[in-house]
Design an enzyme around this catalytic site. Structure first.
Site, PDB file in Angstrom:
ATOM      1  N   ARG A 214       6.027   5.283   1.962  1.00  0.00           N
ATOM      2  CA  ARG A 214       4.862   6.012   2.123  1.00  0.00           C
ATOM      3  C   ARG A 214       4.714   6.336   3.602  1.00  0.00           C
ATOM      4  O   ARG A 214       5.001   5.495   4.430  1.00  0.00           O
ATOM      5  CB  ARG A 214       3.784   5.394   1.466  1.00  0.00           C
ATOM      6  CG  ARG A 214       2.513   6.095   1.392  1.00  0.00           C
ATOM      7  CD  ARG A 214       1.277   5.423   0.692  1.00  0.00           C
ATOM      8  NE  ARG A 214       0.099   6.574   0.530  1.00  0.00           N
ATOM      9  CZ  ARG A 214      -0.986   6.116   0.218  1.00  0.00           C
ATOM     10  NH1 ARG A 214      -1.348   5.017   0.010  1.00  0.00           N
ATOM     11  NH2 ARG A 214      -1.996   6.980  -0.241  1.00  0.00           N
TER      12      ARG A 214
ATOM     13  N   MET B  40      -4.657   5.702 -14.841  1.00  0.00           N
ATOM     14  CA  MET B  40      -4.278   4.380 -14.132  1.00  0.00           C
ATOM     15  C   MET B  40      -5.871   3.721 -13.545  1.00  0.00           C
ATOM     16  O   MET B  40      -6.383   2.413 -13.964  1.00  0.00           O
ATOM     17  CB  MET B  40      -3.394   4.020 -12.997  1.00  0.00           C
ATOM     18  CG  MET B  40      -1.927   4.223 -13.819  1.00  0.00           C
ATOM     19  SD  MET B  40      -0.832   4.120 -12.217  1.00  0.00           S
ATOM     20  CE  MET B  40      -1.098   2.485 -11.488  1.00  0.00           C
TER      21      MET B  40
ATOM     22  N   HIS C 144       7.396  -7.189  -2.301  1.00  0.00           N
ATOM     23  CA  HIS C 144       7.265  -6.690  -0.893  1.00  0.00           C
ATOM     24  C   HIS C 144       8.036  -7.607  -0.140  1.00  0.00           C
ATOM     25  O   HIS C 144       7.879  -7.315   1.222  1.00  0.00           O
ATOM     26  CB  HIS C 144       5.482  -6.835  -0.306  1.00  0.00           C
ATOM     27  CG  HIS C 144       4.523  -6.244  -1.058  1.00  0.00           C
ATOM     28  ND1 HIS C 144       4.564  -4.981  -1.536  1.00  0.00           N
ATOM     29  CD2 HIS C 144       3.327  -6.589  -1.383  1.00  0.00           C
ATOM     30  CE1 HIS C 144       3.520  -4.542  -2.189  1.00  0.00           C
ATOM     31  NE2 HIS C 144       2.800  -5.592  -2.189  1.00  0.00           N
TER      32      HIS C 144
ATOM     33  N   LYS D 160       0.822  -1.139   0.006  1.00  0.00           N
ATOM     34  CA  LYS D 160       0.006   0.088   0.045  1.00  0.00           C
ATOM     35  C   LYS D 160       0.533   1.298   0.004  1.00  0.00           C
ATOM     36  O   LYS D 160       0.316   2.236   0.405  1.00  0.00           O
ATOM     37  CB  LYS D 160      -0.977   0.195   0.948  1.00  0.00           C
ATOM     38  CG  LYS D 160      -1.768  -1.336   1.267  1.00  0.00           C
ATOM     39  CD  LYS D 160      -2.266  -1.999  -0.026  1.00  0.00           C
ATOM     40  CE  LYS D 160      -3.468  -0.807  -0.684  1.00  0.00           C
ATOM     41  NZ  LYS D 160      -3.580  -1.780  -2.008  1.00  0.00           N
ATOM     42  N   SER D 161       2.022   1.131  -0.364  1.00  0.00           N
ATOM     43  CA  SER D 161       2.988   2.398  -0.510  1.00  0.00           C
ATOM     44  C   SER D 161       3.129   2.779  -2.068  1.00  0.00           C
ATOM     45  O   SER D 161       4.024   3.828  -2.114  1.00  0.00           O
ATOM     46  CB  SER D 161       4.144   1.778  -0.008  1.00  0.00           C
ATOM     47  OG  SER D 161       4.310   1.342   1.374  1.00  0.00           O
TER      48      SER D 161
ATOM     49  N   THR E 159       3.190   0.728  -4.855  1.00  0.00           N
ATOM     50  CA  THR E 159       3.635  -0.208  -5.581  1.00  0.00           C
ATOM     51  C   THR E 159       3.111  -0.301  -7.241  1.00  0.00           C
ATOM     52  O   THR E 159       4.001  -0.250  -8.069  1.00  0.00           O
ATOM     53  CB  THR E 159       3.348  -1.815  -5.182  1.00  0.00           C
ATOM     54  OG1 THR E 159       3.209  -1.857  -3.776  1.00  0.00           O
ATOM     55  CG2 THR E 159       4.143  -2.951  -5.679  1.00  0.00           C
TER      56      THR E 159
ATOM     57  N   SER F 114      -4.865   3.299   3.768  1.00  0.00           N
ATOM     58  CA  SER F 114      -4.830   2.489   2.432  1.00  0.00           C
ATOM     59  C   SER F 114      -5.193   0.896   2.853  1.00  0.00           C
ATOM     60  O   SER F 114      -6.197   0.238   1.991  1.00  0.00           O
ATOM     61  CB  SER F 114      -3.785   2.588   1.738  1.00  0.00           C
ATOM     62  OG  SER F 114      -3.842   2.100   0.334  1.00  0.00           O
TER      63      SER F 114
HETATM   64  P1  A3P Z   1      -5.037   4.983  -1.511  1.00  0.00           P
HETATM   65  O1  A3P Z   1      -5.572   3.608  -0.862  1.00  0.00           O
HETATM   66  O2  A3P Z   1      -4.493   5.684  -0.300  1.00  0.00           O
HETATM   67  O3  A3P Z   1      -5.735   5.495  -2.417  1.00  0.00           O
HETATM   68  P2  A3P Z   1      -0.094  -0.378  -3.706  1.00  0.00           P
HETATM   69  O4  A3P Z   1       0.067  -0.291  -5.179  1.00  0.00           O
HETATM   70  O5  A3P Z   1       1.207  -0.489  -3.065  1.00  0.00           O
HETATM   71  O6  A3P Z   1      -1.108  -1.399  -3.040  1.00  0.00           O
HETATM   72  O7  A3P Z   1      -0.661   1.023  -3.132  1.00  0.00           O
HETATM   73  C1  A3P Z   1      -2.043   1.349  -3.266  1.00  0.00           C
HETATM   74  C2  A3P Z   1      -2.140   2.871  -3.025  1.00  0.00           C
HETATM   75  O8  A3P Z   1      -1.492   3.797  -4.060  1.00  0.00           O
HETATM   76  C3  A3P Z   1      -3.669   3.490  -3.307  1.00  0.00           C
HETATM   77  O9  A3P Z   1      -3.606   4.436  -2.065  1.00  0.00           O
HETATM   78  C4  A3P Z   1      -3.775   3.966  -4.552  1.00  0.00           C
HETATM   79  O10 A3P Z   1      -4.889   4.735  -4.601  1.00  0.00           O
HETATM   80  C5  A3P Z   1      -2.457   4.637  -4.683  1.00  0.00           C
HETATM   81  N1  A3P Z   1      -2.065   4.532  -6.163  1.00  0.00           N
HETATM   82  C6  A3P Z   1      -2.059   3.957  -7.254  1.00  0.00           C
HETATM   83  N2  A3P Z   1      -1.719   4.480  -8.410  1.00  0.00           N
HETATM   84  C7  A3P Z   1      -1.496   5.692  -7.921  1.00  0.00           C
HETATM   85  C8  A3P Z   1      -1.184   6.881  -8.720  1.00  0.00           C
HETATM   86  N3  A3P Z   1      -1.066   6.706 -10.236  1.00  0.00           N
HETATM   87  N4  A3P Z   1      -1.349   8.007  -8.278  1.00  0.00           N
HETATM   88  C9  A3P Z   1      -1.498   8.128  -6.816  1.00  0.00           C
HETATM   89  N5  A3P Z   1      -1.549   7.011  -6.149  1.00  0.00           N
HETATM   90  C10 A3P Z   1      -1.790   6.016  -6.664  1.00  0.00           C
END
Ligand code: A3P
Length: 287
Positions: free
Chosen positions: A121, A223, A99, A44-45, A47, A129
């Protein structure tokens, strides 16, 4: 966070997604190529965001791959059950998401010139998240108690273990020319500048137009609308799309809408204690 798990070398992994064999393969047998790029994060950072950026850089800003191949196929997660099959189809330079903690990959990395991009993050936003992610991913038992999420974070009982251990482990590579550390918040604040710095790190010389294309196609809205990047192709029994999205808000500081004053003070205290020996400060601390 409630989920079926097993422990491998001191860290919890979700059953069904990871296996001991796949982790052992990652640790001991996975052949790292010198041109591999590892996209490493604590969950959730950011990825997926970094995966998209790295794939677009690899393809000189051309979004075709990102629009035709699911994100988890073009950059599969090392250590997962499906990785061994998925890796066979990867073209070089391979972009490998993971991870896994540093101690599992240190041996393989030390024998190669592969590069590591480590995205960190604000852990408060990681918790938020994760809280929402547990509601949509079937591996988890849904939890409505936010305090339990904070407790799990500090106890290190979440999937992939302690956030602090993850950071401390990977930061052992700090100063190594193969290591690039960036925060999710830096990416948000200066998306284009971050892409430029990543290109420099990866030795990619791209035109302004190509950089613009990378920024455009890795934006949150692009995205979120791209079914190859937003995980919407996963069946509802794996991801319940009625309850939310992997691309949820994509902002920094959402923790302020979730933490009570007391939770925030407690968090800051424990954070300081855990981080005091690291001599690191991150961009989100100035937010
Ligand atoms: P939130 O749940 O705070 O919206 P991971 O990819 O490590 O699982 O992390 C998911 C987090 O990255 C989510 O945060 C998601 O919305 C955010 N994220 C994914 N793509 C993004 C982008 N293009 N710009 C900003 N945040 C993004």
């Amino acid at each position: 966070m409630a989920f079926k798990y097993f422990i491998y070398k001191g860290v919890r992994y979700a059953k069904d997604a990871y296996t001991e064999d796949a982790l052992s393969f990652a640790e001991n047998e996975f052949e790292v190529f010198d041109d591999d790029v590892f996209n490493i994060t604590y969950p959730k950072s950011g990825t997926n965001w970094m995966t998209e950026i790295l794939n677009l850089i690899k393809h000189d800003g051309d979004p075709t791959i990102c629009q035709t191949v699911p994100i988890y196929v073009r950059s599969p997660w090392l250590g997962t059950l499906r990785f061994m099959d998925q890796m066979r189809n990867l073209t070089r330079p391979r972009i490998i998401s993971s991870h896994l903690p540093y101690h599992l990959l240190a041996k393989s990395l030390s024998k190669s010139k592969a590069k590591v991009v480590y995205t960190i993050r604000n852990p408060k936003d990681v918790i938020v998240s994760l809280f929402y992610f547990t509601k949509i991913l079937s591996l988890f038992k849904a939890n409505d108690d936010f305090q339990k999420c904070i407790d799990g974070f500090f106890e290190g009982t979440d999937m992939h273990g302690s956030w602090f251990d993850h950071i401390k482990g990977w930061m052992q590579m700090k100063g190594d020319r193969r290591f690039f550390c960036i925060t999710y918040e830096e990416l948000l604040k200066d998306h284009r500048g971050s892409v430029v710095r990543l290109c420099e790190f990866l030795g990619k010389e791209l035109t302004d137009a190509q950089i613009d294309s990378i920024v455009q196609h890795s934006s949150f809205s692009s995205m979120k609308d791209n079914k190859m990047s937003n995980w919407s192709l996963l069946p509802p029994e794996v991801l319940d799309h009625t309850k939310g999205s992997v691309l949820r808000k994509g902002v920094s500081g959402d923790w302020k809408n979730h933490f009570t004053v007391a939770q925030n003070e407690y968090f800051d205290k424990v954070y300081q204690e855990n981080m005091k020996d690291l001599n690191l400060s991150f961009c989100w601390e100035q937010e």
